[in-house]
Motif scaffolding. Structure first.
Motif, short mmCIF file in Angstrom:
data_model
loop_
_atom_site.label_atom_id
_atom_site.label_comp_id
_atom_site.label_asym_id
_atom_site.label_seq_id
_atom_site.Cartn_x
_atom_site.Cartn_y
_atom_site.Cartn_z
N LEU A 331 15.21 35.38 -65.07
CA LEU A 331 16.23 35.48 -64.02
C LEU A 331 17.53 36.04 -64.57
O LEU A 331 18.22 36.81 -63.90
CB LEU A 331 16.46 34.10 -63.41
N LEU A 332 17.87 35.66 -65.81
CA LEU A 332 19.10 36.15 -66.43
C LEU A 332 19.05 37.67 -66.60
O LEU A 332 20.02 38.37 -66.29
CB LEU A 332 19.30 35.47 -67.78
N ASN A 333 17.92 38.19 -67.07
CA ASN A 333 17.80 39.63 -67.24
C ASN A 333 17.90 40.37 -65.90
O ASN A 333 18.57 41.41 -65.79
CB ASN A 333 16.47 39.98 -67.91
N ILE A 334 17.25 39.83 -64.89
CA ILE A 334 17.33 40.46 -63.56
C ILE A 334 18.76 40.49 -63.06
O ILE A 334 19.27 41.51 -62.58
CB ILE A 334 16.41 39.72 -62.56
N LEU A 335 19.45 39.34 -63.20
CA LEU A 335 20.85 39.25 -62.75
C LEU A 335 21.73 40.24 -63.51
O LEU A 335 22.54 40.97 -62.90
CB LEU A 335 21.36 37.82 -62.95
N LEU A 336 21.60 40.29 -64.83
CA LEU A 336 22.45 41.16 -65.63
C LEU A 336 22.16 42.63 -65.40
O LEU A 336 23.07 43.47 -65.42
CB LEU A 336 22.31 40.81 -67.11
N LEU A 337 20.88 42.98 -65.18
CA LEU A 337 20.56 44.38 -64.87
C LEU A 337 21.19 44.80 -63.55
O LEU A 337 21.69 45.93 -63.42
CB LEU A 337 19.04 44.57 -64.83
N VAL A 338 21.16 43.91 -62.56
CA VAL A 338 21.79 44.21 -61.27
C VAL A 338 23.31 44.34 -61.45
O VAL A 338 23.93 45.28 -60.93
CB VAL A 338 21.45 43.13 -60.23
N LEU A 339 23.91 43.42 -62.20
CA LEU A 339 25.34 43.48 -62.44
C LEU A 339 25.72 44.74 -63.20
O LEU A 339 26.77 45.35 -62.94
CB LEU A 339 25.80 42.24 -63.20
N GLY A 340 24.86 45.13 -64.17
CA GLY A 340 25.14 46.34 -64.93
C GLY A 340 25.15 47.59 -64.07
O GLY A 340 25.84 48.56 -64.38
N ALA A 341 24.39 47.55 -62.97
CA ALA A 341 24.37 48.69 -62.05
C ALA A 341 25.54 48.67 -61.08
O ALA A 341 25.79 49.67 -60.41
CB ALA A 341 23.06 48.69 -61.27
N LEU A 342 26.24 47.51 -60.99
CA LEU A 342 27.30 47.37 -59.99
C LEU A 342 28.69 47.23 -60.60
O LEU A 342 29.68 47.58 -59.96
CB LEU A 342 27.03 46.15 -59.10
N LEU A 343 28.77 46.68 -61.84
CA LEU A 343 30.07 46.39 -62.44
C LEU A 343 30.24 47.14 -63.74
O LEU A 343 29.27 47.42 -64.45
CB LEU A 343 30.21 44.88 -62.71
N ASP A 344 31.48 47.43 -64.09
CA ASP A 344 31.80 47.93 -65.41
C ASP A 344 31.53 46.83 -66.43
O ASP A 344 31.61 45.64 -66.13
CB ASP A 344 33.27 48.35 -65.45
N ILE A 345 31.21 47.22 -67.67
CA ILE A 345 30.81 46.25 -68.69
C ILE A 345 31.90 45.21 -68.96
O ILE A 345 31.63 44.02 -69.14
CB ILE A 345 30.39 46.96 -69.99
N PHE A 346 33.17 45.64 -68.97
CA PHE A 346 34.25 44.70 -69.26
C PHE A 346 34.46 43.72 -68.10
O PHE A 346 34.71 42.53 -68.31
CB PHE A 346 35.54 45.46 -69.57
N ALA A 347 34.34 44.22 -66.89
CA ALA A 347 34.44 43.34 -65.72
C ALA A 347 33.31 42.32 -65.72
O ALA A 347 33.51 41.12 -65.45
CB ALA A 347 34.41 44.16 -64.44
N ALA A 348 32.10 42.78 -66.04
CA ALA A 348 30.95 41.86 -66.08
C ALA A 348 31.14 40.79 -67.15
O ALA A 348 30.81 39.61 -66.94
CB ALA A 348 29.67 42.65 -66.34
N LEU A 349 31.68 41.17 -68.29
CA LEU A 349 31.91 40.21 -69.37
C LEU A 349 32.88 39.11 -68.96
O LEU A 349 32.59 37.92 -69.10
CB LEU A 349 32.43 40.93 -70.62
N VAL A 350 34.03 39.50 -68.43
CA VAL A 350 35.06 38.51 -68.15
C VAL A 350 34.71 37.63 -66.95
O VAL A 350 35.15 36.48 -66.87
CB VAL A 350 36.43 39.18 -67.92
N ILE A 351 33.89 38.14 -66.04
CA ILE A 351 33.52 37.35 -64.87
C ILE A 351 32.33 36.45 -65.16
O ILE A 351 32.33 35.26 -64.81
CB ILE A 351 33.20 38.28 -63.67
N MET A 352 31.31 36.98 -65.84
CA MET A 352 30.04 36.26 -65.93
C MET A 352 29.89 35.38 -67.17
O MET A 352 29.18 34.38 -67.13
CB MET A 352 28.88 37.27 -65.89
N VAL A 353 30.49 35.75 -68.30
CA VAL A 353 30.30 34.95 -69.51
C VAL A 353 30.74 33.49 -69.32
O VAL A 353 30.01 32.57 -69.72
CB VAL A 353 31.02 35.60 -70.72
N PRO A 354 31.90 33.21 -68.70
CA PRO A 354 32.27 31.80 -68.49
C PRO A 354 31.28 31.04 -67.62
O PRO A 354 31.19 29.81 -67.73
CB PRO A 354 33.64 31.89 -67.81
N LEU A 355 30.55 31.73 -66.76
CA LEU A 355 29.56 31.06 -65.91
C LEU A 355 28.22 30.90 -66.63
O LEU A 355 27.58 29.84 -66.57
CB LEU A 355 29.35 31.86 -64.62
#
Length: 435
Positions: A331-355
């Motif tokens: 599930l984590l890989n699916i979520l991150l692949l979708v996020l990678g297609a929608l968000l910039d890498i830095f935005a994805a890091l700061v939003i998702m890592v704390p969660l």
């Protein structure tokens, strides 16, 4: 009022409000809902200034901008071709190695396509590779160095993880460990892509591309290329040797790297005149300032999530439906692949890592391994529509449509996904050097 504020934030985000403003507004609204004084936001933002590792970010970025403005790409291309051009599929291997190292040195995936694309694409076509294959190879290889030292995404992941370590009562994530952990996965990606290149250019198959002739090896050309790049070749040793030997911490290695690159490019190669230094410095620090601003407000947002017990509730929800570590990683890989297609890498890091980090710890996933999984997923996102940055940069650079470039990168993306699966489910690939 809280509901109205949340709706306003969502509307602003949809209208394109800056990420830092949305995150800061969400943190302020959250703390207000908890009844906490909003002064806690200032404390959380200031805490970022206590991170010694943070000093490495502007220094590595400055060094990367200097390298991208010089003729480093030409010298690296010449050296790679002289050293590896004789191999089967040699020019393809040259492209993979050159892109990986240039991305690692400069810290910018898009910079690699702009700087090396003009050299690699004509060279690949001239060597006999099909146009579509060459486009896909150059576009896909642009992000290969994101797992190699001094990777900025890994550095940012480490900073965020260190800021969370106190709240999560876990040992701090060392940046050196992240850089060590990225070596094996990066090599695996290069090897798998090279094997695909060999298969795609094999002889004796009507459906395969025409076999590409090898470039004869020339000792004289290799010596000349080594001499041409004599001042830049020690650079990886400065960073790797200093950090991995323990003689330098990451921030000190970044300072030595920036000083070394400045001396080499300005005074030894003399490719960057002194009058251009203020402009290059300004461009680099504007980029750094944007990242630091996002990191600062992300720290406040992450603290709100911890205080509100959002990760705990998320873990309880996931635990109810996901009972194994393997299923969680899927599930984590699916979520991150979708996020990678929608968000910039830095935005994805700061939003998702704390969660994600607190939940992953509950499933027994090593935080260093998680960082490699995260960046590997985001690396694939660089060539995935609709936000894949490398697709847009390559489209502009090579004057091709996004759809044409995406079709050309699909085989390479599939190989990267195979590497991602191995990275995810074989932790030893990332942790063997660390442990």
């Amino acid at each position: 009022m809280i509901l109205i504020g949340a709706l306003v934030l969502v509307l602003l985000a949809l209208l394109g409000a800056p990420l830092f403003a949305v995150l800061l507004g969400a943190a302020a609204l959250g703390f207000y809902a908890l009844g906490s004084p909003l002064a806690v936001l200032h404390i959380d933002i200031y805490q970022l200034a206590d991170s010694v590792v943070l000093m490495a970010l502007p220094l590595f970025t400055f060094a990367g901008f200097l390298l991208s403005e010089s003729r480093t790409a030409d010298r690296l291309m010449r050296l790679s071709q002289a050293a590896f051009g004789w191999m089967p599929g040699g020019m393809a291997f040259v492209a993979l190695v050159a892109c990986a190292f240039f991305t690692a040195l400069t810290g910018g995936s898009g910079v690699t396509i702009v700087a090396l694309g003009a050299l690699l694409l004509p060279a690949l076509v001239k060597a006999g590779y099909p146009q579509r294959f060459s486009l896909g190879l150059v576009t896909s290889s642009g992000s290969l160095g994101l797992l190699l030292v001094p990777s900025v995404p890994l550095l940012i992941y480490g900073i965020i993880a260190q800021q969370l370590s106190q709240q999560l009562a876990m040992p701090p994530v060392e940046i050196v460990d992240l850089y060590l952990a990225g070596v094996g996965p990066a090599l695996l990606m290069v090897v798998l892509l090279y094997l695909y290149c060999l298969w795609a250019t094999r002889a004796g198959d009507a459906n395969a591309a025409t076999a590409v002739p090898r470039q004869p090896f020339s000792g004289a050309e290799l010596r000349a290329a080594l001499w041409d790049a004599r001042w830049e070749l020690p650079l990886p040793l400065v960073v790797l040797g200093g950090v991995f030997s323990g003689f330098l911490v990451v921030s000190e290695a970044a300072a030595v790297t920036a000083l070394y690159v400045l001396i080499v490019e300005v005074w030894l190669y003399r490719e960057i005149p002194l009058r251009r230094l203020p402009g290059i410095t300004r461009e680099a620090m504007v980029m750094v300032g944007g990242i630091l601003l996002i990191l600062a407000v992300a720290q406040a947002f992450a603290d709100y999530l911890v205080y509100a017990e959002v990760p705990e509730r998320l873990f309880q929800f996931i635990q109810t439906h996901v009972h194994s570590k393997i299923a969680f990683l899927i599930l984590l890989n699916i979520l991150l692949l979708v996020l990678g297609a929608l968000l910039d890498i830095f935005a994805a890091l700061v939003i998702m890592v704390p969660l994600i980090l607190p939940v992953a710890l509950r499933y027994g996933i090593d935080p260093v391994h998680l960082g490699i999984i995260f960046v590997a997923n985001m690396q694939i996102g660089y060539i995935t529509p609709p936000v894949g940055m490398n697709l847009f940069i390559a489209s502009y650079r090579f004057r091709k449509s996004i759809t044409e470039l995406f079709a050309a990168t699909i085989p390479f993306m599939l190989m990267l996904i195979v590497a991602l699966l191995a990275i995810t489910y074989i932790p030893a690939l990332s942790l063997w050097l660390v442990r």
